[in-house]
Design a protein around this motif. Structure first.
Motif: not given
Length: 157
Positions: A95-119
């Motif tokens: 599909s032409g994805t250039r950089n696929l970034v996988f993230v492992i968060g900290g012990p309590y998970g992710f902030s709402e801002e990170v969830y909103k940015k995620a695809q």
């Protein structure tokens, strides 16, 4: 396409480091891969869970480029078989994805801002693994996906 694994905190278990190193060496034959570490936050005893997620979220978002495709490794994400994950990766590649970034968060998970940015969100299991172990497990699964795409015998269907 390039794949990146972004993690919070260093990998301090030697056997995990060795596993990560092994699969990183194997992976680079299939696609560019980068393992990036955000240092652990200092003085977390003085922070609430939410404050810690917020600070870690800011650090995660700082590392992203506008063109990155962000996928969170999250317990509430989509579960795949290894073959299914290879199809997910292949679809991202074509599909032409250039950089696929996988993230492992900290012990309590992710902030709402990170969830909103995620695809997207991916779960590796209904089981819970340590943040140390999940690094090695994910990189092995990424390697496995590449061998499935190439039709190589590492994964026996």
């Amino acid at each position: 396409m390039k794949a990146t694994l972004l993690v919070i905190g260093k990998t301090d278990k030697d056997f995990v480091k060795k596993g990560i190193d092994e699969y990183q060496k194997r992976l680079v034959h299939y696609l560019p891969f980068d393992f990036k570490m955000i240092p652990d936050l200092k003085n977390t005893k003085n922070l609430s869970e939410n404050q810690q997620k917020q600070k870690e979220g800011e650090l995660i978002l700082e590392k992203l480029k506008p063109t990155d495709t962000l996928i969170l490794l999250d317990e509430n994400g989509k579960e795949f078989s290894s073959v299914g994950f290879s199809k997910f990766m292949e679809q991202k590649m074509v599909s032409g994805t250039r950089n696929l970034v996988f993230v492992i968060g900290g012990p309590y998970g992710f902030s709402e801002e990170v969830y909103k940015k995620a695809q997207g969100k991916v779960s590796l299991s209904k089981m819970t693994f340590s943040h140390q172990m999940i690094r090695m497990i994910f990189i092995e699964q990424l390697y496995r996906a590449m061998t499935i795409i190439k039709g190589e015998p590492y994964h026996h269907v």
